[in-house]
Design an enzyme around this catalytic site. Structure first.
Site, PDB file in Angstrom:
ATOM      1  N   HIS A  76       0.882  -1.150  -0.112  1.00  0.00           N
ATOM      2  CA  HIS A  76       0.102  -0.013  -0.053  1.00  0.00           C
ATOM      3  C   HIS A  76       0.763   1.322   0.182  1.00  0.00           C
ATOM      4  CE1 HIS A  76       0.482   0.533   4.415  1.00  0.00           C
ATOM      5  NE2 HIS A  76       0.361  -0.656   4.628  1.00  0.00           N
ATOM      6  N   ASP A  78       0.340   4.313   1.305  1.00  0.00           N
ATOM      7  CA  ASP A  78       0.174   5.351   2.545  1.00  0.00           C
ATOM      8  C   ASP A  78       1.112   4.842   3.595  1.00  0.00           C
ATOM      9  OD1 ASP A  78      -1.835   3.367   2.734  1.00  0.00           O
ATOM     10  OD2 ASP A  78      -2.800   4.526   4.230  1.00  0.00           O
ATOM     11  N   ASP A 115       6.212   0.265   7.416  1.00  0.00           N
ATOM     12  CA  ASP A 115       4.922  -0.272   7.183  1.00  0.00           C
ATOM     13  C   ASP A 115       4.414   0.759   6.153  1.00  0.00           C
ATOM     14  OD1 ASP A 115       2.375  -1.244   7.313  1.00  0.00           O
ATOM     15  OD2 ASP A 115       2.177  -0.244   9.291  1.00  0.00           O
ATOM     16  N   GLU A 145      -4.380   2.466   2.649  1.00  0.00           N
ATOM     17  CA  GLU A 145      -4.904   1.316   3.534  1.00  0.00           C
ATOM     18  C   GLU A 145      -5.124   1.589   4.815  1.00  0.00           C
ATOM     19  OE1 GLU A 145      -3.653  -2.158   5.746  1.00  0.00           O
ATOM     20  OE2 GLU A 145      -2.687  -0.155   5.604  1.00  0.00           O
ATOM     21  N   GLU A 146      -4.200   2.583   5.394  1.00  0.00           N
ATOM     22  CA  GLU A 146      -4.273   2.868   6.757  1.00  0.00           C
ATOM     23  C   GLU A 146      -5.455   3.243   7.530  1.00  0.00           C
ATOM     24  OE1 GLU A 146      -2.150   1.391   8.499  1.00  0.00           O
ATOM     25  OE2 GLU A 146      -0.124   1.248   7.742  1.00  0.00           O
ATOM     26  N   ASP A 169       2.968  -6.995   3.475  1.00  0.00           N
ATOM     27  CA  ASP A 169       2.799  -5.977   4.595  1.00  0.00           C
ATOM     28  C   ASP A 169       3.023  -6.531   5.858  1.00  0.00           C
ATOM     29  OD1 ASP A 169       1.896  -3.707   5.882  1.00  0.00           O
ATOM     30  OD2 ASP A 169      -0.131  -3.818   5.469  1.00  0.00           O
ATOM     31  N   HIS A 457       3.058   2.101  13.518  1.00  0.00           N
ATOM     32  CA  HIS A 457       2.150   3.058  13.879  1.00  0.00           C
ATOM     33  C   HIS A 457       2.607   4.099  15.169  1.00  0.00           C
ATOM     34  CE1 HIS A 457      -1.256   0.537  11.879  1.00  0.00           C
ATOM     35  NE2 HIS A 457      -0.360   0.736  11.103  1.00  0.00           N
TER      36      HIS A 457
END
Length: 486
Positions: A76, A78, A115, A145-146, A169, A457
């Site tokens: 992904h 983002d 990530d 995606e996030e 991922d 994150h």
């Protein structure tokens, strides 16, 4: 960036350095997408986008391998934008600043974006490196995606030609993922009624900070502190005793990141200020003891601030604090079918407040639909008791494990051949896009692999350098080992 260019495999790290240099938080991926499309066209690769903004790149097979089963590598576009409170950084304008720290690559005060930037870089490196042998190859890069998997939701049938999809991922080298949790967003809105700050009241701000934070799925079982919940717990314990009246409460920034900081602006009788300081000291001692194994930098800070705004009236004050304190958080149930894996969880991720309403945003995850429904029911019931409006939306499916998956077996065999050990076959308690891909491509065989990334994150995010080399070795060997299309 020069530090990264010295790392191996060089093409992968070079692409990752470029990705870091172009801001790409969720909803702001266009500059990175345009850069990738321009590069692909300069290389003579087939490149196109769909209505959701997803990018599809194609490269012909290595001569002699045209008959192999077509494969899609997927990542992904983002990244999660999280920073330390003292870090000055605009994720929509400023580049990520990666650096090498021993065995790891980290970022200066922000999330790194490994990530899924490392996975994206690996897919682009495969396209760029003509020494990598492969059959017919596609690279799918999805949007946003996030924050809701918008690109995966928008993926249409008959666009991809591949029969096998390798998702990049995952975040633990040596583990192969064949399933993941689904999720749903939940919001509670509580109407607020306010009144003037009573005479003789002092205004203060109570801050909880220094928590690690982390991924609300992959890290939820670690027992990390949730700033929103810890601050609400204190307010519930001491609110009536000390006549603490809320002016504002904010905490967390993303529903899929465990909140590291929370802030409560309060008014209280001047004569209770010393007692508040004593209770904060006592409470800090309690939670430091409880979280000693996982939270080393936990801090509670009290500051006097100028009087501003209106306080919640006593009834509203009590309802808000009780609602936030009563909300479950963390692991709800472990799986009976997949030992050691969380079945159902939730993260009380973001709390915000304006003049007339408070909002609490949660992300619920579960391997089973009934698990999501159960937590939605619990939060809905709490909302009813508190007089809050509640909504649950954005549900996405889990990826049901397929123990007979041919590509999973191939990854296992390839890993064993390369490294003389068996990888762990896992189901992850996080949201991979594979479950959504199964709707438009129900017969596609899927697997997920990746290097070791810790602290995703959160500003503590880091990627293990040696694991990236092992992941690259596995990925390139796997592409060559793909069987002939039946």
């Amino acid at each position: 960036m020069s530090e990264l260019s010295q790392l191996s495999p060089q093409p992968l790290w070079q692409f990752f350095a470029e990705i870091c240099s172009i801001p790409h938080p969720s909803y702001h991926e266009e500059a990175l997408a345009a850069h990738i499309l321009k590069w692909a066209k300069s290389k003579g690769l087939h490149a196109e986008r769909d209505e959701a903004g997803n990018i599809l790149l194609r490269k012909p097979a290595t001569p002699g391998l045209e008959n192999l089963t077509p494969v899609a590598l997927q990542a992904h576009l983002d990244m999660v934008p999280q920073k330390n409170n003292e870090t000055e950084h605009d994720f929509t304008r400023d580049p990520i600043k990666p650096y090498v720290d021993g065995e790891w690559v980290k970022a200066r005060g922000t999330t790194l974006g490994a990530d899924n930037g490392i996975g994206m870089a690996s897919a682009l490196a495969v396209l760029a490196d003509d020494t990598v042998e492969h059959g017919p190859l596609e690279v799918l890069l999805t949007m946003t995606e996030e924050t809701g998997m918008a690109g995966a939701f928008g993926l249409q049938p008959n666009w991809l030609q591949a029969d096998i999809l390798i998702n990049t991922d995952s975040e633990e080298e040596g583990e192969v993922y064949m399933g993941c949790a689904g999720g749903i967003d939940f919001k509670s809105h509580l109407a607020l009624s306010r009144e003037d700050i009573p005479a003789g009241y002092q205004t203060v701000q109570l801050t909880i900070k220094g928590l690690k934070g982390g991924h609300s799925g992959a890290d939820i079982h670690l027992g990390l502190g949730n700033a929103n919940k810890l601050l609400a717990r204190f307010l519930f314990l001491q609110g009536k005793k000390l006549d603490l009246r809320l002016i504002n409460f904010t905490g967390g920034t993303l529903r899929n990141a465990i909140p590291r900081e929370a802030f409560a602006t309060l008014a209280l009788p001047q004569e209770n200020l010393e007692s508040l300081q004593q209770q904060i000291h006592a409470y800090l001692s309690v939670i430091k003891t409880e979280l000693a194994a996982v939270e080393k930098k936990l801090a509670l800070q009290l500051d006097q601030v100028p009087a501003q705004g209106l306080v919640l009236d006593s009834g509203c004050n009590e309802r808000f604090i009780a609602l936030l304190n009563a909300m479950p958080n963390g692991v709800v149930r472990m799986s009976d079918d997949v030992k050691g894996v969380v079945e159902t969880s939730l993260n009380v991720g973001v709390v915000s407040m304006d003049e007339d309403k408070a909002e609490i945003r949660c992300l619920i995850r579960s391997l089973i639909d009934s698990g999501k429904e159960d937590v939605v029911g619990t939060l809905t019931a709490l909302g009813q008791l508190a007089g809050a409006e509640t909504t649950a939306k954005g549900s996405y499916p889990g990826w049901k494990p397929d123990p007979s998956s041919p590509v999973m077996k191939l990854v296992e065999e390839t890993y064993q051949t390369l490294f003389n050990k068996t990888p762990n076959i896992q189901v992850i308690h996080a949201g991979l896009e594979c479950g959504l891909f199964k709707k438009p491509y129900p017969d596609m065989d899927m697997v997920s692999i990746g290097p070791t990334i810790t602290g995703p994150h959160s500003p503590d995010e880091q990627v293990h350098i040696a694991s990236v080399a092992l992941y690259w070795q596995l990925l390139t060997a796997l592409l060559k080992a793909i069987p002939v299309k039946a």
